[in-house]
Motif scaffolding. Structure first.
Motif, PDB file in Angstrom:
ATOM      1  N   ASP B  97       0.796  -1.236   0.000  1.00  0.00           N
ATOM      2  CA  ASP B  97       0.000   0.000   0.000  1.00  0.00           C
ATOM      3  C   ASP B  97       0.826   1.283   0.000  1.00  0.00           C
ATOM      4  O   ASP B  97       0.301   2.361   0.280  1.00  0.00           O
ATOM      5  N   LEU B  98       2.113   1.166  -0.302  1.00  0.00           N
ATOM      6  CA  LEU B  98       2.926   2.341  -0.599  1.00  0.00           C
ATOM      7  C   LEU B  98       3.136   2.385  -2.111  1.00  0.00           C
ATOM      8  O   LEU B  98       3.069   1.349  -2.779  1.00  0.00           O
ATOM      9  N   PRO B  99       3.438   3.557  -2.664  1.00  0.00           N
ATOM     10  CA  PRO B  99       3.595   3.625  -4.126  1.00  0.00           C
ATOM     11  C   PRO B  99       4.824   2.872  -4.644  1.00  0.00           C
ATOM     12  O   PRO B  99       4.794   2.358  -5.757  1.00  0.00           O
ATOM     13  N   ALA B 100       5.890   2.806  -3.847  1.00  0.00           N
ATOM     14  CA  ALA B 100       7.088   2.109  -4.327  1.00  0.00           C
ATOM     15  C   ALA B 100       8.028   1.813  -3.166  1.00  0.00           C
ATOM     16  O   ALA B 100       8.018   2.519  -2.141  1.00  0.00           O
ATOM     17  N   TYR B 101       8.821   0.767  -3.354  1.00  0.00           N
ATOM     18  CA  TYR B 101       9.742   0.273  -2.331  1.00  0.00           C
ATOM     19  C   TYR B 101      11.133   0.072  -2.924  1.00  0.00           C
ATOM     20  O   TYR B 101      11.282  -0.131  -4.126  1.00  0.00           O
ATOM     21  N   VAL B 102      12.130   0.084  -2.040  1.00  0.00           N
ATOM     22  CA  VAL B 102      13.495  -0.275  -2.421  1.00  0.00           C
ATOM     23  C   VAL B 102      13.895  -1.494  -1.585  1.00  0.00           C
ATOM     24  O   VAL B 102      13.680  -1.504  -0.371  1.00  0.00           O
ATOM     25  N   VAL B 103      14.459  -2.503  -2.244  1.00  0.00           N
ATOM     26  CA  VAL B 103      14.909  -3.707  -1.548  1.00  0.00           C
ATOM     27  C   VAL B 103      16.434  -3.701  -1.522  1.00  0.00           C
ATOM     28  O   VAL B 103      17.084  -3.475  -2.553  1.00  0.00           O
ATOM     29  N   TYR B 104      16.989  -3.905  -0.320  1.00  0.00           N
ATOM     30  CA  TYR B 104      18.441  -3.888  -0.124  1.00  0.00           C
ATOM     31  C   TYR B 104      18.931  -5.280   0.292  1.00  0.00           C
ATOM     32  O   TYR B 104      18.321  -5.923   1.151  1.00  0.00           O
ATOM     33  N   ARG B 105      20.043  -5.700  -0.336  1.00  0.00           N
ATOM     34  CA  ARG B 105      20.763  -6.873   0.171  1.00  0.00           C
ATOM     35  C   ARG B 105      22.221  -6.471   0.349  1.00  0.00           C
ATOM     36  O   ARG B 105      22.822  -5.911  -0.560  1.00  0.00           O
ATOM     37  N   ASP B 106      22.766  -6.728   1.521  1.00  0.00           N
ATOM     38  CA  ASP B 106      24.136  -6.318   1.837  1.00  0.00           C
ATOM     39  C   ASP B 106      24.367  -4.837   1.530  1.00  0.00           C
ATOM     40  O   ASP B 106      25.441  -4.448   1.069  1.00  0.00           O
ATOM     41  N   GLY B 107      23.357  -4.038   1.748  1.00  0.00           N
ATOM     42  CA  GLY B 107      23.495  -2.593   1.586  1.00  0.00           C
ATOM     43  C   GLY B 107      23.346  -2.108   0.159  1.00  0.00           C
ATOM     44  O   GLY B 107      23.364  -0.896  -0.083  1.00  0.00           O
ATOM     45  N   GLU B 108      23.203  -3.001  -0.790  1.00  0.00           N
ATOM     46  CA  GLU B 108      23.036  -2.608  -2.193  1.00  0.00           C
ATOM     47  C   GLU B 108      21.561  -2.636  -2.568  1.00  0.00           C
ATOM     48  O   GLU B 108      20.812  -3.519  -2.133  1.00  0.00           O
ATOM     49  N   VAL B 109      21.165  -1.687  -3.395  1.00  0.00           N
ATOM     50  CA  VAL B 109      19.809  -1.700  -3.930  1.00  0.00           C
ATOM     51  C   VAL B 109      19.719  -2.835  -4.954  1.00  0.00           C
ATOM     52  O   VAL B 109      20.437  -2.827  -5.956  1.00  0.00           O
ATOM     53  N   VAL B 110      18.864  -3.814  -4.669  1.00  0.00           N
ATOM     54  CA  VAL B 110      18.741  -4.942  -5.614  1.00  0.00           C
ATOM     55  C   VAL B 110      17.419  -4.908  -6.360  1.00  0.00           C
ATOM     56  O   VAL B 110      17.265  -5.619  -7.360  1.00  0.00           O
ATOM     57  N   ASP B 111      16.476  -4.100  -5.878  1.00  0.00           N
ATOM     58  CA  ASP B 111      15.207  -4.065  -6.596  1.00  0.00           C
ATOM     59  C   ASP B 111      14.445  -2.812  -6.180  1.00  0.00           C
ATOM     60  O   ASP B 111      14.664  -2.255  -5.103  1.00  0.00           O
ATOM     61  N   GLU B 112      13.570  -2.393  -7.073  1.00  0.00           N
ATOM     62  CA  GLU B 112      12.692  -1.269  -6.783  1.00  0.00           C
ATOM     63  C   GLU B 112      11.345  -1.677  -7.355  1.00  0.00           C
ATOM     64  O   GLU B 112      11.210  -1.902  -8.570  1.00  0.00           O
ATOM     65  N   VAL B 113      10.365  -1.830  -6.472  1.00  0.00           N
ATOM     66  CA  VAL B 113       9.118  -2.472  -6.852  1.00  0.00           C
ATOM     67  C   VAL B 113       7.939  -1.756  -6.210  1.00  0.00           C
ATOM     68  O   VAL B 113       8.108  -0.941  -5.297  1.00  0.00           O
ATOM     69  N   THR B 114       6.739  -2.076  -6.662  1.00  0.00           N
ATOM     70  CA  THR B 114       5.540  -1.469  -6.080  1.00  0.00           C
ATOM     71  C   THR B 114       4.829  -2.438  -5.130  1.00  0.00           C
ATOM     72  O   THR B 114       3.760  -2.114  -4.599  1.00  0.00           O
ATOM     73  N   VAL B 116       6.090  -5.673  -2.246  1.00  0.00           N
ATOM     74  CA  VAL B 116       7.221  -6.460  -1.732  1.00  0.00           C
ATOM     75  C   VAL B 116       6.789  -7.812  -1.161  1.00  0.00           C
ATOM     76  O   VAL B 116       7.539  -8.445  -0.413  1.00  0.00           O
ATOM     77  N   ARG B 117       5.597  -8.264  -1.551  1.00  0.00           N
ATOM     78  CA  ARG B 117       5.152  -9.554  -0.995  1.00  0.00           C
ATOM     79  C   ARG B 117       6.090 -10.700  -1.354  1.00  0.00           C
ATOM     80  O   ARG B 117       6.282 -11.621  -0.565  1.00  0.00           O
ATOM     81  N   SER B 118       6.700 -10.627  -2.548  1.00  0.00           N
ATOM     82  CA  SER B 118       7.537 -11.771  -2.974  1.00  0.00           C
ATOM     83  C   SER B 118       8.843 -11.859  -2.185  1.00  0.00           C
ATOM     84  O   SER B 118       9.476 -12.910  -2.161  1.00  0.00           O
ATOM     85  N   VAL B 119       9.271 -10.753  -1.572  1.00  0.00           N
ATOM     86  CA  VAL B 119      10.515 -10.812  -0.793  1.00  0.00           C
ATOM     87  C   VAL B 119      10.268 -10.670   0.710  1.00  0.00           C
ATOM     88  O   VAL B 119      11.206 -10.601   1.510  1.00  0.00           O
ATOM     89  N   TRP B 120       8.996 -10.598   1.099  1.00  0.00           N
ATOM     90  CA  TRP B 120       8.663 -10.415   2.515  1.00  0.00           C
ATOM     91  C   TRP B 120       9.122 -11.620   3.328  1.00  0.00           C
ATOM     92  O   TRP B 120       9.132 -12.746   2.836  1.00  0.00           O
ATOM     93  N   ARG B 121       9.510 -11.357   4.570  1.00  0.00           N
ATOM     94  CA  ARG B 121       9.949 -12.439   5.464  1.00  0.00           C
ATOM     95  C   ARG B 121       9.177 -12.350   6.770  1.00  0.00           C
ATOM     96  O   ARG B 121       8.877 -11.253   7.248  1.00  0.00           O
ATOM     97  N   PRO B 122       8.896 -13.484   7.379  1.00  0.00           N
ATOM     98  CA  PRO B 122       8.105 -13.456   8.627  1.00  0.00           C
ATOM     99  C   PRO B 122       8.858 -12.847   9.811  1.00  0.00           C
ATOM    100  O   PRO B 122       8.237 -12.537  10.825  1.00  0.00           O
ATOM    101  N   ASP B 123      10.172 -12.681   9.678  1.00  0.00           N
ATOM    102  CA  ASP B 123      10.931 -12.107  10.810  1.00  0.00           C
ATOM    103  C   ASP B 123      11.129 -10.602  10.673  1.00  0.00           C
ATOM    104  O   ASP B 123      11.899 -10.010  11.432  1.00  0.00           O
ATOM    105  N   LEU B 124      10.434  -9.969   9.735  1.00  0.00           N
ATOM    106  CA  LEU B 124      10.645  -8.532   9.550  1.00  0.00           C
ATOM    107  C   LEU B 124       9.886  -7.700  10.585  1.00  0.00           C
ATOM    108  O   LEU B 124       8.748  -8.003  10.942  1.00  0.00           O
ATOM    109  N   VAL B 125      10.546  -6.643  11.020  1.00  0.00           N
ATOM    110  CA  VAL B 125       9.936  -5.617  11.865  1.00  0.00           C
ATOM    111  C   VAL B 125       9.949  -4.325  11.049  1.00  0.00           C
ATOM    112  O   VAL B 125      10.991  -3.956  10.507  1.00  0.00           O
TER     113      VAL B 125
END
Lengths: 276, 276
Positions: B97-114, B116-125
Motif C-alpha cells: 500500500d505504498l507507491p514504491a519500495y526499495v529492496v536492499y541486500r548487503d546494503g546494495e539496492v537490488v530491486d525497486e518495486v511497487t 514487496v510480498r515476494s521478498v517479505w519475510r516473517p521475521d521482519l519488523v
C-alpha cells in the motif's frame, strides 16, 4: 505493598551535608558513590534527573519498544552500549552513583542496595528515562508549590488501573506521580509541564484518583505520602517507575532499577528538554 | 549516484486520477495497491505521511536504538510486531500500500518495486518514521511556498557530511530534505516546523549547502531537483531516508525501505504531532 519498604526512607538514609539545591551533579554523584542514600527531589536545581532500568541485551529490544510505545511514561533520554556503565548524558558510574537501586529476579525484588557492582553483568543495557523532578524547578518558578519538596519527602507514586501498551515480553500498569496543586494553579501546572515533553510532559490525569484505580492517596505504592489540602487538586503525571512495574508484572529473569525517587543526576541541563 | 534511479519519476509513474490533496488515506492506499506509482507530496492534506524501513528482528534493536539516538532524522511513529504488515497507525498492508519500495541486500539496492510480498519475510519488523511532508500543509497555511509541490515534483534530498550517532551495527550520514524559502519567511518556516518535533521539527541547517557537504543543489541524491530563486535561502530538514543511508553504509544482509518521497499515508491526522 511489599515494595514500599524499597522506597520509604529508613534508618540508613542520612541527611545531606550541604545545600543540595545548589550542588553540582558530579558532587552529588560522589556523595552517593560514598554511600549517601536519600531521595533526590530538590537536588541540583536545573540539572536533569533520570530514572534508570538495566536489562540483559536479549530483553533490550522489548524494553526499547515498550518505551517507544509508552512515551509519556518512558521518555528515553539515553541508552548505554551493552555493558557500558556511563553514557554521554551521565558522566558517573551507573553502578554506584545513584543513591539506591532495586534488584529484580523473575520480577521479584530480591535486593535493595546502594551499589550494584556485585550483581552487574556484562550483557546489561541501561536505559535512562526522563523524570518529572526535571520540571519541578519550573513549577516552583511559576509559583506552583511542590508539596514533597516543601516537606523534604520523596514524591508519592501509584500504580494505576491503566494498562501500558505491551511490547514483546513486557506488559504492565502505568505508574504515576502525584502532586497536590491549588485549584487556581492547575492550569499553570499543565501549561508549564507541557513544555517538557521529554520528562513526562503534561499530566495524564487531574483529580478523581479512583477513576485511575487509586484507592488511597495516603498509601502510595512507592515514595512517601503527602497531604492534599482543602482547595487543592491531586494532579497525576506519568512516572518513569513504569518500566519497573512492567518488570514486576512480566517477570523477566533479571533487571535492575533505581530505587523510586532516588534518581540518576545527569550532566544535562533541564533547559535541554524545554520546548518553545 | 546509483540510487538516483530509485526515486526519479520514470515512465512507470502515472498521473493520479483525481484531486489527490482531498483524498482519504484509504483511497490513496487502494490506488497504490493497484500499482499507481507516484511521489506522495501534496497527497491527503492533513493526514500524516511516514517513512518506512523493515529489517529482520535481529537488527531491530540496533535500528530502534539508532532512531532513538538520531531523533531529528528518525522520529519513530510506530513499530510493527514481528512479521505484522499493519499497525494501529497504518490500516493498510505495508507490503503493497505504498507507491514504491526499495529492496536492499548487503546494503546494495537490488530491486525497486511497487509490491514487496515476494521478498517479505516473517521475521521482519517495520518502522514507521515521521516525514516532513506532514508539516508542508502547515507551511502553506502560514504563507510559506513549497516549491516541489508547486512544480508537482518529489522533494530533493541529499546525503550530508554529518555523521549520525551510530548504534550497534548501524552507522551512516544524515540525510536532509531541502526547500527554498524566501529570506523574509525563513523565520516563519522555522517557527511553524518547530511545532512538529515528531516529524523532523525545525531545520537542521539554513543556507550554505557546502557547509554540510552538499556540492550541487541541482543534483539531489534522492528525489527531484527544484530551483532556488533569487532572494530565497535553501533550508534543510532532517529526513527519514536517513535509515536507508545507514543501510547503504552499514550493509546489513537485508532491508526494505519506501522509495524516497513515496511514503506510507497513515490514518493519523497531522494535528496529532502538533505541539502547543
Amino acid at each position: 505493598m511489599a515494595e514500599r519498604s524499597v522506597v520509604e526512607r529508613d534508618a540508613t538514609e542520612r541527611e545531606a551535608p550541604e545545600d543540595v539545591s545548589a550542588m553540582t551533579p558530579a558532587r552529588a554523584r560522589a556523595l552517593f558513590r560514598q554511600g549517601l542514600r536519600v531521595p533526590t527531589a530538590g537536588w541540583c536545581a536545573g540539572w536533569t534527573q533520570a530514572n534508570i532500568v538495566a536489562v540483559p541485551r536479549d530483553l533490550a529490544y522489548d524494553l526499547l519498544l515498550f518505551a517507544q510505545r509508552n512515551p509519556k511514561a518512558c521518555p528515553v533520554l539515553d541508552v548505554t552500549d551493552v555493558g557500558a556503565v556511563s553514557t554521554p548524558l551521565f558522566g558517573g558510574d551507573l553502578r554506584t552513583d545513584l543513591p539506591a537501586y532495586v534488584v529484580y529476579r523473575d520480577g521479584e525484588v530480591v535486593d535493595e542496595v546502594t551499589d550494584v557492582r556485585s550483581v552487574w553483568r556484562p550483557d546489561l543495557v541501561t536505559f535512562l528515562l526522563g523524570c518529572s523532578f526535571t520540571f519541578e524547578d519550573a513549577l516552583l518558578t511559576a509559583g506552583v508549590p511542590v508539596r514533597h519538596i516543601e516537606l523534604g519527602r520523596n514524591v508519592p507514586m501509584f500504580r494505576t488501573s491503566l494498562d501500558c501498551r505491551p511490547a514483546g515480553a513486557l506488559h504492565g500498569p502505568l505508574v504515576v506521580s502525584m502532586r497536590p496543586v491549588p485549584a487556581s494553579l492547575v492550569a499553570t501546572a499543565v501549561r508549564v509541564t507541557s513544555r517538557y515533553p521529554a520528562v513526562h510532559g503534561a499530566p495524564v490525569h487531574v483529580g478523581d484518583p479512583a477513576a485511575i484505580g487509586i484507592r488511597d492517596l495516603d498509601a502510595p505504592d512507592y515514595g512517601d505520602p503527602v497531604p492534599v489540602e482543602p482547595g487543592e487538586v491531586p494532579v497525576f503525571w506519568a512516572c518513569g517507575v513504569t518500566p519497573q512495574a512492567a518488570v514486576r508484572a512480566s517477570r523477566p529473569p533479571f533487571a535492575i532499577g533505581h530505587a523510586p525517587g532516588h534518581m540518576a543526576i545527569t550532566d544535562a541541563r533541564d533547559s535541554t528538554y524545554l520546548v518553545p
